[in-house]
Structures are given as structure tokens and as C-alpha cells.
Scaffold this active site. Structure first.
Site, PDB file in Angstrom:
ATOM      1  N   HIS A   1      -9.436  -7.544  -0.885  1.00  0.00           N
ATOM      2  CA  HIS A   1     -10.561  -6.702  -1.628  1.00  0.00           C
ATOM      3  C   HIS A   1     -10.602  -7.332  -3.146  1.00  0.00           C
ATOM      4  O   HIS A   1      -9.632  -7.278  -3.709  1.00  0.00           O
ATOM      5  CB  HIS A   1     -10.522  -5.306  -1.658  1.00  0.00           C
ATOM      6  CG  HIS A   1     -10.892  -4.748  -0.094  1.00  0.00           C
ATOM      7  ND1 HIS A   1     -10.061  -3.837   0.538  1.00  0.00           N
ATOM      8  CD2 HIS A   1     -11.750  -5.120   0.699  1.00  0.00           C
ATOM      9  CE1 HIS A   1     -10.652  -3.448   1.587  1.00  0.00           C
ATOM     10  NE2 HIS A   1     -11.529  -4.268   1.778  1.00  0.00           N
TER      11      HIS A   1
ATOM     12  N   GLU B   1      -9.178  -5.433  -6.393  1.00  0.00           N
ATOM     13  CA  GLU B   1      -7.728  -4.631  -6.010  1.00  0.00           C
ATOM     14  C   GLU B   1      -6.712  -5.693  -6.943  1.00  0.00           C
ATOM     15  O   GLU B   1      -5.805  -6.196  -6.299  1.00  0.00           O
ATOM     16  CB  GLU B   1      -7.350  -4.505  -4.829  1.00  0.00           C
ATOM     17  CG  GLU B   1      -8.551  -3.369  -4.176  1.00  0.00           C
ATOM     18  CD  GLU B   1      -8.303  -3.192  -2.755  1.00  0.00           C
ATOM     19  OE1 GLU B   1      -7.586  -3.457  -2.098  1.00  0.00           O
ATOM     20  OE2 GLU B   1      -9.387  -2.423  -2.377  1.00  0.00           O
TER      21      GLU B   1
ATOM     22  N   ARG C   1     -16.036  -5.828  -4.359  1.00  0.00           N
ATOM     23  CA  ARG C   1     -15.016  -5.263  -3.284  1.00  0.00           C
ATOM     24  C   ARG C   1     -15.040  -6.681  -2.207  1.00  0.00           C
ATOM     25  O   ARG C   1     -14.110  -7.014  -1.629  1.00  0.00           O
ATOM     26  CB  ARG C   1     -15.329  -4.028  -2.760  1.00  0.00           C
ATOM     27  CG  ARG C   1     -14.638  -3.770  -1.458  1.00  0.00           C
ATOM     28  CD  ARG C   1     -14.829  -2.384  -0.992  1.00  0.00           C
ATOM     29  NE  ARG C   1     -14.387  -2.094   0.517  1.00  0.00           N
ATOM     30  CZ  ARG C   1     -13.252  -1.480   0.608  1.00  0.00           C
ATOM     31  NH1 ARG C   1     -12.266  -1.149  -0.235  1.00  0.00           N
ATOM     32  NH2 ARG C   1     -13.065  -1.132   2.205  1.00  0.00           N
TER      33      ARG C   1
ATOM     34  N   HIS D   1      -3.139  -3.904  -0.782  1.00  0.00           N
ATOM     35  CA  HIS D   1      -4.417  -3.484  -1.482  1.00  0.00           C
ATOM     36  C   HIS D   1      -3.953  -2.500  -2.613  1.00  0.00           C
ATOM     37  O   HIS D   1      -2.885  -2.072  -2.676  1.00  0.00           O
ATOM     38  CB  HIS D   1      -4.953  -2.478  -0.402  1.00  0.00           C
ATOM     39  CG  HIS D   1      -5.658  -3.327   0.783  1.00  0.00           C
ATOM     40  ND1 HIS D   1      -7.022  -3.374   1.081  1.00  0.00           N
ATOM     41  CD2 HIS D   1      -4.937  -3.997   1.955  1.00  0.00           C
ATOM     42  CE1 HIS D   1      -7.097  -3.903   2.182  1.00  0.00           C
ATOM     43  NE2 HIS D   1      -6.013  -4.444   2.756  1.00  0.00           N
TER      44      HIS D   1
ATOM     45  N   GLU E   1      -1.275   0.264   0.129  1.00  0.00           N
ATOM     46  CA  GLU E   1      -2.265   0.879  -0.852  1.00  0.00           C
ATOM     47  C   GLU E   1      -1.501   1.236  -2.187  1.00  0.00           C
ATOM     48  O   GLU E   1      -0.711   2.235  -2.274  1.00  0.00           O
ATOM     49  CB  GLU E   1      -3.200   1.960  -0.403  1.00  0.00           C
ATOM     50  CG  GLU E   1      -4.009   1.700   0.594  1.00  0.00           C
ATOM     51  CD  GLU E   1      -5.146   1.070   0.098  1.00  0.00           C
ATOM     52  OE1 GLU E   1      -5.435   0.573  -1.171  1.00  0.00           O
ATOM     53  OE2 GLU E   1      -5.995   0.594   1.200  1.00  0.00           O
TER      54      GLU E   1
END
Lengths: 287, 376
Positions: free
Chosen positions: B102, B105, B162, B233, B307
Site C-alpha cells: 500500500h 504506508e 493507497r 503494512h 500493521e
């Protein structure tokens, strides 16, 4: 002479210990009992689809409780947020859900909160969040008596900021706060927090069980004329909804004073700007 | 105390201090093994990352090679670094790590670079790391969605992009597909949009995107080799296990949870940050077509989405001052999983937290010797 020999042995052992793992930061105290395979964790019973356990109890770190807790954060920042105060959810400790049929869904939460700017632990608070059952869905209703908030005293800084902005010859303005690198100029930080507090009004109103909002950025801020003893600003903020992953644009008319707190006088949800395709995206060389 | 006892004690203290100092200077020689003047605590555009990758290979030929394994929509190379010892002509077990699927990020590509840097700095002196690099290869893709990442660098208005940068499909007007909804894993079933203007648009069909095809082809042809698939991410401070579909459970769910929770514990130990562990439908939202799910479906036993920081204060606009702490904790988390996976495959050992066993051993030896010294 056994003592010097043993001292040498101690040295060898220490050297060996150093060489074994020289750089990893000291983590926990040494654990002399290695854990058994696959039995270290008391695995909970896999929750149902909506994260409910028996008797309406929710798994605190699962998404339903987390989303409801975020709504409490928005609520608290509408009441207590300021240029020098930003409240953040630290952890959800306990949660349960009551289905009220047509009246909606009520979440009962025990949460820990933190004031981020002064890094103050606000301790545990109880909260209730009611998501309306109606189609047109008004804002969720929140109750959160939280004694920890009494600890916060930001009057001095707020007064100083108010005086500075009220008497300044040039109205304040700024954009892209934070910038692409996450950087915020020190003098803009209070206006960033103020923007987040104002954005919390919108985030609170727009929240439901299928959203998780945060303010992504203050795209633009312009100071307007002070009115009725309140500083006034035009804000263009970008909100991020984690669930849809969309960026939502909102324009806000905000007023603030230390005594009056933050008010949002007008809001305007903006459609996403039309897509632009800048020409210099085409590669000059395959890299 | 006799004079020679004092001399020996003093000598011992001096030697111990020396050994400690050798340790400290490893920070000064940050450049050793890594390209000079490369600042791992700043975000870098694609051109700088590409240059850095070339220099890493040139300066560490015994350890690192690179290869192009696909092309983006706009025709750019997708490149991995292959890191391992004694890898010439040998098909070894492997770890897969990709960053930047993405575009916005940015902490993710920063972490891949940090991860490589840590390996370069310590592979000679860290016995465990050295052993793992002998037994396994690490395939690290610092930027997977090159087009999207470059687009997010154009100006402030593109920063929060994104998706990929593929052209709009028939009957729709917006660019790009959410690459992490485009893989062939329950594609298009949940947590996606069919509207090409939305940020979770899953594409016109599974693996319609060239970036997803590149990973599918490369990883797909090495499924028996790859022990662990890590996709990096931001944000949210989560460790996600398969599957994204709420009705499907991985057969090794218990193990995935236990290993994930050990990793989260290791991450928290660094700077006190909480990372929640669980499947996406449990702790975040249901989704389909993710690369993590696809890897697990293909049979790769360990597959996680990291994440990274934060929990919403800055979100994707994570300040550069946080790059180092974010990467330090993420490194411990990744290493924890990688070590477990390695030890399971090569030592048939499945104790969680095995790296602490070595320290425990040395502590016991030291304690017994000090006791002996006291008693004699």
C-alpha cells in the site's frame, strides 16, 4: 590458588555471554524455564462472528469493543480536547454488549485512557455507547464519567496561546499538518490538536458500528476574525476511516477560547477531489 | 586480600570493561557492511531505495544478491534482495518479506530497509542469525507497489494514495486497485468494493494486477521452500493471521496465535507498545484477496500481516522521529517469528521464546561458578 582460576573462569563465562548475543536490547529477565510448545497461551474459545461471548460479554481486543471505545475517545475530545489536550484510548479492558432491539445496541466498556501531550495516564474509565437502531442513525450517545480528567490543567498554555493569536497582526494560516514526513512545526502543534478536537465532533457524529475514524491531517487552517471573545478558524481536515480505508474531506468553522472550549459552528462534508494524473508519473527509466 | 589477588581482580574488571566497549562501538561503525551515509531514520523515495539496493549487493556479494521478479503496471521493475550465506546454486528454505504493497504506508519500506541493515550489521557476530542465514534465504522486497509509492511522493495531495496505478476499467473513471484485495484467496467475497473509485477496489478479477501477479508467480513456484510469509503494512499496531474471511480458520490457528503472541510480547518489550494479535475478522475487519491469505492457502504454514505504528494519532503520516523505535520493535517481532519457524524446521524445536534459552544457559553457568568461587 583456586580463586584467581575461578575469576578467570568467570571472565570466560561473561565473555561467552557477551559474544552469544551482543546487540539485542535487554528484554525481559532471564527465564530459566523454557515454555512448552503450544501450551503457553490460554487460548480463548473462538468468538462468534460478532465477537460476542456468553451473556453479551465481548472480547476486549476484538473489533466491536475497539470501535465502540474509539467513539468514546471522540466524545471525550469534543468535551476536553484543546490545543494542549488530546485524549487517546490506551486499552479496552472489559466490554459487553446489550441488544436493545429497536432502541439500538449499547456497549458497556472499561477503558484506560491517556492524555498524549503531557503523557498523563488518566487511569480506568467506564463508558457507555449507544448506537441507534434507526435507519437514519443519529450520532451515537456516549456517557463517560472519568475522574482522571480532573488531573489535567492546561490553563496557562491555553491563555498564552489565546493572547498570542488574538493580538497577532497577521492572521495565522497553515497547511499539510503533519506534512508528508509526519513533521509538524512546533508553533503549529497546538493548532493541529485543536483541529483534531474539532474533527472529533464530526467523527463522533459520523461513527457507527462499521466505522473507525481518525484524523489523518489538517489540510488547511486559516484564522478568521475573533468574535464574542472566541478565536475563530476555518479548517479543512482529512479524516481516515479504517474500515473503508477512505479519506474523507471536511470543512469546519471552529471557535475556541480557554474558557469556552472548542465549538464547531459549521461543517461541510466535501466530495473527494477529482482524480488528477500528474504527468511526471511516467517512468523515465525502469528502476 | 593479597596483592596479586587485587591485581587479578583489577585485570578482570579492565578486561570486562574492554569487552563492553567493543560492544558500544558497534553503533559507531553503523556504516560497516551497509552503504555509507544512508539514513535509515528518514523516508526515501524509490530512486534512493533502488540505489541503496544496488550498493547493498555490491558491498556484500557474499551475502546479498538481487533479482527482478516482475513489473508494475507502469513498467517499473519489482525487485527483491536475496540474503543468505552459501546460497550459490542451492535451493534453501526461505523467508519472504514484502513492504509497501500500500503506497501511503511509508513506514513499511522503511522497515524493510532497516531489517536488511540489521542483518548486514550483525550476521558475522550473531551466531543465531548466522546459523539462520546459512540454513535459509531471506527474500526481501523493499517496495512492492512501486508505482503507487512513487505517486505518493509527488506532492502533498497524492501522499495518501493507497492502491496501484493501473488505468480505470471500462465504465469507471478512477485509477488503481487495492493490491491487498487482488490475490486469489476468496477473491471478491468480503471486505471489498466493486467500485473502482474506492480504496478497497479488488480489481476486475483475481490477480488482475501485475504486482499481484509477480508475487503469485515467484512465491507460487517456491511454496515448498518458503517457511514464512511476512507482509508489512501500517497502521494500527496489529499482527494479523489468516484468514480474512470470517468463516474460514487456518488448520494451524492455535500455533499461529501462540507464535504471534510471542512476537507481540517481544515487540512490547522494546518500547512498551501494544500490538494486538488475531485474525482480521476478529480484531480489525473481514477481508478477502489478501496476500497473507493467499500464501497460507498455498500451504505456506506461517503467514502474517504486520500493521506497524501507530494507533491513529499520526496514522500513515508517522513522523520520521518514530522510524527508529517503530523499526526496532518490528524487528524483534519479525525475528521472533523467523526464529521460531527456523527452529521448528531445523531443530524440530517448538518452544516459544527459544532465543532466551541460550541466555538462561549462560546465566546458570555464571551463577554456579560464582557460587563455587564463594564457597572455596
Amino acid at each position: 590458588m583456586s580463586r584467581p582460576l575461578c575469576a578467570l573462569w568467570v571472565f570466560m563465562v561473561l565473555l561467552g555471554d557477551r559474544l552469544a548475543s551482543p546487540y539485542r536490547p535487554e528484554t525481559e529477565p532471564l527465564d530459566p524455564e523454557p515454555h512448552e510448545a503450544n501450551s503457553i497461551v490460554e487460548l480463548e474459545v473462538p468468538p462468534e462472528l460478532d465477537g460476542t461471548m456468553s451473556d453479551g460479554e465481548l472480547v476486549p481486543h476484538h473489533y466491536p469493543a475497539q470501535r465502540a471505545a474509539k467513539v468514546v475517545q471522540h466524545y471525550l475530545n469534543t468535551r476536553h480536547g484543546s490545543p494542549y489536550r488530546w485524549i487517546e484510548l490506551h486499552r479496552v479492558n472489559k466490554a459487553s454488549l446489550e441488544d436493545l432491539g429497536q432502541a439500538g445496541k449499547k456497549y458497556y466498556l472499561e477503558i484506560s485512557l491517556k492524555e498524549v501531550i503531557s503523557n498523563t495516564d488518566l487511569g480506568q474509565c467506564s463508558a457507555e455507547v449507544l448506537f441507534s437502531g434507526e435507519q437514519d442513525q443519529g450520532a451515537p450517545q456516549v456517557q463517560c464519567p472519568c475522574e482522571g480528567l480532573q488531573k489535567l490543567n492546561t490553563t496557562a498554555e491555553e491563555e498564552a496561546l489565546f493572547q498570542r493569536l488574538n493580538s497577532s497582526a497577521t492572521p495565522l494560516s497553515g497547511s499539510n499538518i503533519p506534512d508528508s514526513y509526519g513533521h509538524i512545526a512546533p508553533e503549529m502543534k497546538p493548532l493541529w490538536h485543536l483541529g483534531a478536537a474539532a474533527a472529533s465532533f464530526v467523527m463522533l457524529k459520523e461513527s457507527n458500528e462499521s466505522t473507525l475514524y481518525n484524523m489523518a491531517q489538517v489540510a488547511n487552517i486559516t484564522q478568521l476574525e475573533t468574535e464574542n471573545g472566541q478565536l475563530r478558524f476555518k479548517y479543512h481536515v482529512l479524516l481516515h476511516d479504517m474500515i473503508s480505508q477512505e479519506i474523507l474531506h471536511w470543512k469546519l468553522l471552529v471557535s475556541w477560547s480557554p474558557a469556552g472550549g472548542v465549538s464547531v459552528l459549521q461543517t461541510e462534508g466535501q466530495p473527494k477531489p477529482a482524480e488528477s494524473t500528474p504527468e511526471d508519473t511516467a517512468p523515465t527509466s525502469a528502476s | 586480600m593479597r596483592k596479586d589477588d587485587i591485581m587479578i581482580a583489577a585485570g578482570l574488571v579492565f578486561l570486562i570493561l574492554c569487552v563492553q566497549n567493543i560492544d558500544c562501538t558497534s553503533d559507531k561503525s553503523m556504516q560497516e557492511g551497509t552503504p555509507w551515509n544512508y539514513d535509515y531514520t528518514r523516508y526515501h523515495p524509490v530512486s534512493e531505495i533502488s540505489d541503496w539496493m544496488e550498493r547493498v549487493v555490491t558491498e556484500n556479494p557474499e551475502l546479498v544478491s538481487s533479482s527482478v521478479y516482475g513489473e508494475t503496471f507502469e513498467g517499473r521493475n519489482i525487485t527483491y534482495l536475496k540474503i543468505g550465506l552459501g546460497s550459490e546454486g542451492v535451493q534453501k528454505k526461505a523467508i519472504w518479506m514484502d513492504c509497501g504493497i500500500h503506497a501511503r504506508e511509508w513506514i513499511a519500506p522503511a522497515f524493510c530497509q532497516w531489517f536488511v541493515k540489521e542483518i548486514l550489521l550483525h550476521y558475522k557476530t550473531d551466531k543465531k542469525l548466522n546459523e539462520m542465514l546459512k540454513n535459509m534465504d531471506f527474500y526481501v522486497t523493499p517496495v512492492l507497489n512501486v508505482d503507487g509509492y512513487m505517486y505518493s511522493w509527488i506532492n502533498e495531495s497524492t501522499r495518501l494514495w493507497r492502491k496501484s496505478r493501473s488505468t480505470p476499467p471500462e465504465g469507471c473513471t478512477c485509477h488503481g486497485v487495492d493490491l491487498n484485495r487482488n490475490f486469489n484467496a476468496n477473491w471478491g467475497t468480503v471486505g471489498v468494493s466493486r467500485d473502482c473509485c474506492h480504496n478497497t477496489y479488488c480489481g476486475s478479477g483475481p490477480v488482475s494486477e501485475k504486482e499481484a501477479q509477480a508475487v503469485t508467480q515467484f512465491v507460487g513456484s517456491r511454496v515448498d521452500q518458503i517457511l514464512c510469509f511476512l507482509t508489512i503494512h501500517s497502521a494500527g499496531q496489529l499482527l494479523l493471521l489468516p484468514y480474512g474471511h470470517p468463516h474460514i480458520s487456518a488448520p494451524n490457528y492455535d500455533e499461529l496465535m501462540a507464535v504471534g503472541q510471542a512476537a507481540a510480547k517481544a515487540m512490547k518489550a522494546v518500547h512498551g507498545m501494544d500490538y494486538r494479535v488475531g485474525t482480521s475478522p476478529d480484531i480489525l475487519y473481514p477481508n478477502s484477496g489478501s496476500s497473507r491469505d493467499w500464501a497460507r492457502l498455498m500451504g505456506i504454514p506461517f503467514s502474517y500481516t504486520f500493521e506497524l505504528r501507530d494507533k491513529g494519532e499520526f496514522g500513515h503520516l508517522l513522523p520520521e522521529e518514530q522510524i527508529q523505535p517503530a523499526c526496532e520493535e518490528a524487528f524483534e517481532g519479525a525475528l521472533s517469528i523467523i526464529t521460531y519457524v527456523h527452529d521448528k524446521a531445523f531443530h524440530n524445536r517448538t518452544e516459544i521464546g527459544a532465543s532466551s534459552v541460550a541466555r538462561a544457559f549462560w546465566a546458570t553457568v555464571l551463577a554456579s561458578c560464582l557460587a563455587t568461587m564463594y564457597l572455596l
